[in-house]
Design an enzyme around this catalytic site. Structure first.
Site, PDB file in Angstrom:
ATOM      1  N   ARG A  78      36.716  47.641  41.006  1.00 20.15           N
ATOM      2  CA  ARG A  78      38.170  47.569  41.131  1.00 20.15           C
ATOM      3  C   ARG A  78      38.606  48.503  42.252  1.00 20.15           C
ATOM      4  O   ARG A  78      38.094  49.630  42.373  1.00 20.15           O
ATOM      5  CB  ARG A  78      38.858  48.019  39.831  1.00 20.15           C
ATOM      6  CG  ARG A  78      38.827  46.999  38.710  1.00 20.15           C
ATOM      7  CD  ARG A  78      39.746  45.801  38.976  1.00 20.15           C
ATOM      8  NE  ARG A  78      39.751  44.860  37.875  1.00 20.15           N
ATOM      9  CZ  ARG A  78      38.999  43.760  37.792  1.00 20.15           C
ATOM     10  NH1 ARG A  78      38.155  43.442  38.757  1.00 20.15           N
ATOM     11  NH2 ARG A  78      39.091  42.950  36.740  1.00 20.15           N
ATOM     12  N   GLU A 104      45.505  44.032  46.149  1.00 19.18           N
ATOM     13  CA  GLU A 104      45.053  42.702  46.602  1.00 19.18           C
ATOM     14  C   GLU A 104      46.209  41.711  46.592  1.00 19.18           C
ATOM     15  O   GLU A 104      47.053  41.773  45.696  1.00 19.18           O
ATOM     16  CB  GLU A 104      43.916  42.217  45.697  1.00 19.18           C
ATOM     17  CG  GLU A 104      42.696  43.090  45.821  1.00 19.18           C
ATOM     18  CD  GLU A 104      41.612  42.762  44.793  1.00 19.18           C
ATOM     19  OE1 GLU A 104      41.761  41.773  44.052  1.00 19.18           O
ATOM     20  OE2 GLU A 104      40.625  43.506  44.744  1.00 19.18           O
ATOM     21  N   HIS A 155      37.513  39.570  47.129  1.00 16.43           N
ATOM     22  CA  HIS A 155      37.308  39.600  45.670  1.00 16.43           C
ATOM     23  C   HIS A 155      36.588  38.319  45.203  1.00 16.43           C
ATOM     24  O   HIS A 155      37.140  37.536  44.420  1.00 16.43           O
ATOM     25  CB  HIS A 155      38.640  39.772  44.936  1.00 16.43           C
ATOM     26  CG  HIS A 155      38.471  40.294  43.534  1.00 16.43           C
ATOM     27  ND1 HIS A 155      39.370  41.139  42.937  1.00 16.43           N
ATOM     28  CD2 HIS A 155      37.498  40.075  42.600  1.00 16.43           C
ATOM     29  CE1 HIS A 155      38.970  41.421  41.706  1.00 16.43           C
ATOM     30  NE2 HIS A 155      37.833  40.776  41.474  1.00 16.43           N
TER      31      HIS A 155
HETATM   32  P1  NAP Z   1      30.349  47.137  31.361  1.00 11.76           P
HETATM   33  O1  NAP Z   1      29.113  46.447  30.908  1.00 11.76           O
HETATM   34  O2  NAP Z   1      31.351  47.555  30.365  1.00 11.76           O
HETATM   35  O3  NAP Z   1      29.886  48.382  32.228  1.00 11.76           O
HETATM   36  C1  NAP Z   1      30.753  49.387  32.642  1.00 11.76           C
HETATM   37  C2  NAP Z   1      29.952  50.651  32.904  1.00 11.76           C
HETATM   38  O4  NAP Z   1      30.856  51.641  33.403  1.00 11.76           O
HETATM   39  C3  NAP Z   1      29.257  51.217  31.692  1.00 11.76           C
HETATM   40  O5  NAP Z   1      27.934  51.491  32.033  1.00 11.76           O
HETATM   41  C4  NAP Z   1      30.007  52.500  31.370  1.00 11.76           C
HETATM   42  O6  NAP Z   1      29.041  53.471  30.996  1.00 11.76           O
HETATM   43  C5  NAP Z   1      30.646  52.875  32.708  1.00 11.76           C
HETATM   44  N1  NAP Z   1      31.942  53.525  32.507  1.00 11.76           N
HETATM   45  C6  NAP Z   1      32.936  53.136  31.680  1.00 11.76           C
HETATM   46  N2  NAP Z   1      33.964  53.983  31.767  1.00 11.76           N
HETATM   47  C7  NAP Z   1      33.608  54.933  32.648  1.00 11.76           C
HETATM   48  C8  NAP Z   1      34.245  56.090  33.146  1.00 11.76           C
HETATM   49  N3  NAP Z   1      35.466  56.459  32.709  1.00 11.76           N
HETATM   50  N4  NAP Z   1      33.582  56.842  34.063  1.00 11.76           N
HETATM   51  C9  NAP Z   1      32.359  56.480  34.479  1.00 11.76           C
HETATM   52  N5  NAP Z   1      31.703  55.385  34.040  1.00 11.76           N
HETATM   53  C10 NAP Z   1      32.322  54.629  33.139  1.00 11.76           C
HETATM   54  O7  NAP Z   1      31.152  46.237  32.393  1.00 11.76           O
HETATM   55  P2  NAP Z   1      30.570  45.133  33.414  1.00 11.76           P
HETATM   56  O8  NAP Z   1      30.518  43.814  32.750  1.00 11.76           O
HETATM   57  O9  NAP Z   1      29.338  45.681  34.053  1.00 11.76           O
HETATM   58  O10 NAP Z   1      31.774  45.091  34.469  1.00 11.76           O
HETATM   59  C11 NAP Z   1      32.118  46.256  35.209  1.00 11.76           C
HETATM   60  C12 NAP Z   1      33.397  46.035  35.997  1.00 11.76           C
HETATM   61  O11 NAP Z   1      33.149  45.178  37.108  1.00 11.76           O
HETATM   62  C13 NAP Z   1      34.514  45.308  35.239  1.00 11.76           C
HETATM   63  O12 NAP Z   1      35.260  46.186  34.418  1.00 11.76           O
HETATM   64  C14 NAP Z   1      35.353  44.721  36.355  1.00 11.76           C
HETATM   65  O13 NAP Z   1      36.426  45.563  36.684  1.00 11.76           O
HETATM   66  C15 NAP Z   1      34.383  44.643  37.533  1.00 11.76           C
HETATM   67  N6  NAP Z   1      34.172  43.242  37.953  1.00 11.76           N
HETATM   68  C16 NAP Z   1      34.453  42.866  39.229  1.00 11.76           C
HETATM   69  C17 NAP Z   1      34.266  41.559  39.620  1.00 11.76           C
HETATM   70  C18 NAP Z   1      34.544  41.091  41.019  1.00 11.76           C
HETATM   71  O14 NAP Z   1      34.876  39.918  41.195  1.00 11.76           O
HETATM   72  N7  NAP Z   1      34.378  41.911  42.030  1.00 11.76           N
HETATM   73  C19 NAP Z   1      33.818  40.611  38.702  1.00 11.76           C
HETATM   74  C20 NAP Z   1      33.534  41.027  37.399  1.00 11.76           C
HETATM   75  C21 NAP Z   1      33.705  42.352  37.041  1.00 11.76           C
HETATM   76  P3  NAP Z   1      29.434  54.645  29.983  1.00 11.76           P
HETATM   77  O15 NAP Z   1      30.068  53.978  28.791  1.00 11.76           O
HETATM   78  O16 NAP Z   1      28.123  55.298  29.691  1.00 11.76           O
HETATM   79  O17 NAP Z   1      30.380  55.544  30.728  1.00 11.76           O
END
Ligand code: NAP
Length: 316
Positions: A232, A261, A279
């Site tokens: 993000r 965006e 994106h």
């Molecule tokens: P996820 O499985 O929930 O992984 C998020 C990771 O971030 C976890 O390992 C968590 O580890 C860590 N985290 C959470 N809060 C944190 C904090 N405050 N400080 C540091 N680390 C933190 O999510 P995901 O499915 O991998 O998706 C991740 C993100 O990618 C989504 O939330 C979305 O915003 C983004 N995304 C972008 C696109 C795009 O089109 N570019 C598409 C899909 C998703 P801990 O709990 O150990 O902290």
């Protein structure tokens, strides 16, 4: 039973919207030219809300929907949902995890290749006819370089897996070390940036991570370092990022996401060491269809009294 009323606050693709319209009374708040009129006529009946991953649904709108039961997010990121508000009101919030993980990880790898090996710049070089005049620049070997991942979740792990296969070294940070993970945990983001050639941002957006990658973290990444953000725009202090690129504090950036965006800070457009994508993390036909199916399946399950397929962890 009459079809439940559902309000739609984001643009939806036909492969999601058409099936939704077949099974629900859909009210297109996003496209409505008279939103107060739509709410006055329909708000008291609305039981479901469908929104995109990026756009914000304000609590003020939810306040106007007294019968609302569920928000189904078409996306994995739910930083646009007021989670505390939903918890207090007992609203369910579902999203579309897993089905998009591979595609988003592919984009991160693409950005590492495009920045690290200079592919975007090299392609412009050929198109401009420059190759007829001189040879291309040498770039940097990626094997052996260190990638620091901020947020080793579903997408972060898929990125690590891919980059490890390219011979890169992986370290990560997050709120805690993860059991059973063989990548090295570095508790402090600044320390991780200092030892990284590429800092890849893959954690959720929202208030908890706003501007987590700030001027200090960028300074630690250093003049040979590159930031890649597929998560993000809000996670990176964008003015600080622009300054760090302008004055050479960091070496480059590969960005799929931005703070406002579809607006991209103008100075970035002119920079040769920056790769910009609109994106497109999950933007394949197959994945968007799978996301749409899951978004609707969650609504269907809820209104049929069956278990939800996904529920955001804060409400589980
Ligand atoms: P996820 O499985 O929930 O992984 C998020 C990771 O971030 C976890 O390992 C968590 O580890 C860590 N985290 C959470 N809060 C944190 C904090 N405050 N400080 C540091 N680390 C933190 O999510 P995901 O499915 O991998 O998706 C991740 C993100 O990618 C989504 O939330 C979305 O915003 C983004 N995304 C972008 C696109 C795009 O089109 N570019 C598409 C899909 C998703 P801990 O709990 O150990 O902290």
């Amino acid at each position: 039973m009459p079809a439940p009323d559902v309000i739609v606050t984001a643009p939806l693709p036909p492969f999601l919207y058409d099936p939704l319209k077949a099974d629900y009374r859909c009210h297109d708040y996003y496209q409505s030219s008279h939103k107060p009129g739509l709410l006055a006529a329909e708000a008291s009946r609305i039981r479901g809300l469908v929104q995109g991953g990026g756009p914000v649904t304000p609590a003020e709108l939810l306040d106007k929907l007294p019968k609302l039961e569920i928000i189904s997010v078409f996306g994995v990121g739910y930083d646009g949902v007021p989670v505390d508000y939903c918890r207090k009101r007992g609203l369910k919030v579902t999203n579309t995890p897993d089905v998009l993980t591979d595609d988003v990880a592919d984009v991160a790898v693409g950005l590492v290749l495009m920045t690290g090996r200079g592919f975007a710049k090299a392609e412009r070089f050929v198109r401009a006819g420059e190759w007829e005049k001189k040879g291309p620049e040498l770039t940097t070997k990626l094997g052996g370089r260190t990638v620091g991942i901020l947020g080793l979740g579903r997408i972060g792990k898929a990125i690590a897996h891919r980059l490890e296969a390219m011979g890169m070294r992986i370290a990560y940070t997050g709120r805690k070390a993860q059991p059973g993970v063989h990548y090295r945990f570095v508790p402090d983001l600044k320390a991780l940036a200092a030892e990284s050639d590429f800092l890849v941002v893959a954690c959720p957006g929202g208030p908890a991570t706003k501007n987590l990658v700030n001027a200090d973290v960028l300074a630690a990444l250093g003049s040979k370092g590159t930031i890649v953000n597929i998560a993000r725009g809000s996670i990176v202090d964008e003015p600080a990022l622009v300054r760090a690129l302008q004055d050479g504090t960091i070496g480059g950036a590969g960005l799929d996401v931005f703070a406002d965006e579809p607006h991209v800070p103008k100075p970035l457009l002119a920079m040769d060491n920056v790769v910009l994508l609109p994106h497109v993390g999950s933007a394949t036909n197959e994945t968007r269809k799978a996301m749409g199916d899951l978004c609707k399946a969650n609504l269907d399950a809820w209104f049929a009294g069956k278990p939800l397929l996904t529920l955001i962890p804060e409400l589980a």
